[in-house]
Design an enzyme around this catalytic site. Structure first.
Site, PDB file in Angstrom:
ATOM      1  N   THR A  73       3.067   3.125   0.023  1.00 46.31           N
ATOM      2  CA  THR A  73       2.396   2.588   1.212  1.00 46.31           C
ATOM      3  C   THR A  73       3.190   1.402   1.738  1.00 46.31           C
ATOM      4  OG1 THR A  73       0.233   3.286   0.408  1.00 46.31           O
ATOM      5  CG2 THR A  73       0.248   1.537   2.067  1.00 46.31           C
ATOM      6  N   ASN A 150       0.879  15.812   1.092  1.00 45.95           N
ATOM      7  CA  ASN A 150      -0.012  15.533  -0.037  1.00 45.95           C
ATOM      8  C   ASN A 150      -1.265  16.389  -0.039  1.00 45.95           C
ATOM      9  OD1 ASN A 150      -0.023  13.641   2.274  1.00 45.95           O
ATOM     10  ND2 ASN A 150      -1.937  12.917   1.393  1.00 45.95           N
ATOM     11  N   GLN A 178       5.582  12.842  -2.427  1.00 49.11           N
ATOM     12  CA  GLN A 178       4.998  13.999  -3.126  1.00 49.11           C
ATOM     13  C   GLN A 178       6.066  14.975  -3.613  1.00 49.11           C
ATOM     14  OE1 GLN A 178       1.932  14.418  -4.118  1.00 49.11           O
ATOM     15  NE2 GLN A 178       0.830  12.887  -2.931  1.00 49.11           N
ATOM     16  N   SER A 198       7.212   6.707  -4.723  1.00 46.87           N
ATOM     17  CA  SER A 198       6.208   6.032  -5.535  1.00 46.87           C
ATOM     18  C   SER A 198       6.313   6.560  -6.954  1.00 46.87           C
ATOM     19  CB  SER A 198       4.826   6.343  -4.946  1.00 46.87           C
ATOM     20  OG  SER A 198       3.845   5.620  -5.628  1.00 46.87           O
ATOM     21  N   HIS A 200       3.774   6.727  -9.263  1.00 48.63           N
ATOM     22  CA  HIS A 200       2.589   7.252  -9.944  1.00 48.63           C
ATOM     23  C   HIS A 200       2.276   8.721  -9.683  1.00 48.63           C
ATOM     24  CE1 HIS A 200      -0.555   6.887  -6.674  1.00 48.63           C
ATOM     25  NE2 HIS A 200       0.346   6.078  -6.173  1.00 48.63           N
ATOM     26  N   THR A 236       7.868 -11.979  -7.728  1.00 44.11           N
ATOM     27  CA  THR A 236       8.345 -11.774  -9.098  1.00 44.11           C
ATOM     28  C   THR A 236       8.287 -10.296  -9.473  1.00 44.11           C
ATOM     29  OG1 THR A 236       7.544 -13.957  -9.678  1.00 44.11           O
ATOM     30  CG2 THR A 236       7.943 -12.444 -11.513  1.00 44.11           C
ATOM     31  N   CYS A 324      -6.469   7.957   0.097  1.00 42.17           N
ATOM     32  CA  CYS A 324      -6.455   6.755   0.931  1.00 42.17           C
ATOM     33  C   CYS A 324      -7.456   6.854   2.072  1.00 42.17           C
ATOM     34  CB  CYS A 324      -5.059   6.509   1.480  1.00 42.17           C
ATOM     35  SG  CYS A 324      -3.853   6.499   0.171  1.00 42.17           S
TER      36      CYS A 324
HETATM   37  N1  PMP Z   1       2.952   8.927   1.018  1.00 45.48           N
HETATM   38  C1  PMP Z   1       2.392  10.050   0.535  1.00 45.48           C
HETATM   39  C2  PMP Z   1       2.849  11.378   1.044  1.00 45.48           C
HETATM   40  C3  PMP Z   1       1.409   9.961  -0.443  1.00 45.48           C
HETATM   41  O1  PMP Z   1       0.856  11.083  -0.920  1.00 45.48           O
HETATM   42  C4  PMP Z   1       1.003   8.687  -0.905  1.00 45.48           C
HETATM   43  C5  PMP Z   1      -0.064   8.535  -1.974  1.00 45.48           C
HETATM   44  N2  PMP Z   1      -1.277   9.143  -1.675  1.00 45.48           N
HETATM   45  C6  PMP Z   1       1.605   7.555  -0.360  1.00 45.48           C
HETATM   46  C7  PMP Z   1       2.586   7.709   0.596  1.00 45.48           C
HETATM   47  C8  PMP Z   1       1.219   6.172  -0.796  1.00 45.48           C
HETATM   48  O2  PMP Z   1       1.726   5.893  -2.058  1.00 45.48           O
HETATM   49  P1  PMP Z   1       1.226   4.665  -2.923  1.00 45.48           P
HETATM   50  O3  PMP Z   1      -0.040   5.118  -3.575  1.00 45.48           O
HETATM   51  O4  PMP Z   1       2.326   4.410  -3.896  1.00 45.48           O
HETATM   52  O5  PMP Z   1       1.023   3.502  -2.020  1.00 45.48           O
END
Ligand code: PMP
Length: 380
Positions: A73, A150, A178, A198, A200, A236, A324
């Protein structure tokens, strides 16, 4: 419930075991600030640089191309904001199926007076390349497109979009969030100016990600107040998260092919089971160009939110769209953009899984999903 089945990996996934172990060690053993000159600081610095190298290697980019950030994000905001006013007459375009962290920035830039355009998609969620080219012709300065969606798992033709952007002299940004860990991601071959990522979604920790920059392309900071990441991301460094990102990136480099194959098998297994349902079921998205871990489906006459609540009670975590925007009562902007009317858009449910989702879990999930669909269809 003890035997819950987690099918919401596109929202986020659990840490890979090796990621968890290495982060745990870091939390206990690396106290330093990566900017401090003492030995504890130097150790922290060396971990951050190892993370940068591992991520760079996983995506085929040089280490110096990688700016570590607080997630995708942030990265998306940073790329779009820092290029929004690159010229006197900026014009920015993105596809209609982007993640809110792109789409809402573009909307905001539009409200701030910048010329923006959103490129429509077809019924499979693929952007209309003719519309894209027509829009580019009007003097676009930046194009933003996601590598994989996503919500539906559609894999967009980012190489072709990049060629078009290049032809018209526009900076090209790809949201690769993704794609990483699911399909091969090669930044050099992609030819984009920026790619955002990202940790995660690929078994790493939440709250860390990156902007990958093509040689000679610069990205400015979103914030001020620190010199970290060569001034591009003050604050940091989160060393345990960087270590987790490194371990996840190493796993991607070593195991992507295996993951890709097994995810595809799981997806087929789930879809083959779901299409046996007596309730008519439709696959949403692109049946050909798609991620191996994502299935977006709609059971006829069954509301997606009702389905998700019932599935949750049955021990299954799934989702109807971007986490989100979850909680909003609006149907998914992605499914709407694909041309579905509101009531049909509300039927979409997304199942997404990862390398540790095993065959038994998929078979068990399919049974529970079918029985919930039948029950809700009966009530509908
Ligand atoms: N871009 C896409 C295509 C995503 O699927 C996501 C997460 N849902 C994000 C951006 C945002 O990533 P983050 O959770 O690391 O802010």
């Amino acid at each position: 419930m003890s035997n819950r089945i987690y099918l919401d990996w596109n929202a986020t996934g659990p840490l890979l075991p090796e990621v968890r172990d290495q982060m745990q060690q870091a939390l206990e053993g690396v106290p330093g600030n990566a900017s401090s000159i003492h030995q504890d600081g130097q150790r922290a610095r060396s971990e951050v640089e190892r993370a940068r190298r591992a991520l760079a290697e996983a995506v085929g980019a040089p280490a110096q191309a990688v700016v570590l950030t607080g997630g995708a994000t942030e990265s998306n905001n940073q790329v779009l904001r820092s290029h929004a006013r690159r010229t006197d007459e900026p014009r920015i375009l993105c596809t209609a199926v982007e993640h809110p962290s792109v789409l809402e920035v573009v909307e905001q830039l539009g409200e701030e007076g910048i010329d923006v355009d959103v490129v429509p998609v077809d019924g499979r969620g693929q952007p209309d390349l003719q519309a894209l080219e027509a829009s580019l012709r009007e003097g676009t300065t930046l194009v933003s497109a996601m590598w994989a969606n996503n919500e539906t798992g559609a894999v967009l033709p980012v190489h072709e979009i990049g060629e078009l952007a290049d032809e018209y002299g526009a900076v090209f940004h790809v949201d690769g969030t993704q794609a990483l860990g699911r399909i091969p991601v090669d930044f050099q071959d992609l030819g984009a100016d920026f790619m955002t990522l990202s940790a995660h979604k690929m078994g790493g920790p939440k709250g860390i990600g990156a902007v990958v920059c093509r040689e000679g392309r610069k990205v400015g900071p979103l914030m001020v107040g620190g010199h970290q990441e060569r001034g591009r991301r003050p604050g940091t460094e989160n060393v345990p998260a960087a270590i987790g990102l490194r371990a996840a990136a190493e796993a991607v480099s070593a195991r992507l092919e295996d993951w890709n194959r097994s995810l595809e098998k799981r997806r087929s297994l789930l879809w083959d089971a779901l299409r046996e349902s007596p309730v008519p079921v439709e696959l949403r998205g692109d049946p050909e160009r798609r991620l191996p871990n994502t299935l977006n489906v709609a059971f006829d006459g069954v509301d997606g939110e009702d389905m998700l609540l019932a599935l949750d009670l049955e021990g299954i975590s799934a989702s109807s769209g971007s986490a989100c925007t979850a909680g909003s009562l609006e149907p998914s902007h992605v499914i709407l953009a694909m041309g579905y009317p509101e009531d049909e858009a509300r039927e979409s449910v997304r199942f997404s899984f990862g390398p540790t989702t095993d065959r038994d879990a998929i078979e068990d999930a399919a049974e529970r999903i079918l029985s919930v669909a039948e029950r809700l269809h009966g009530l509908a």
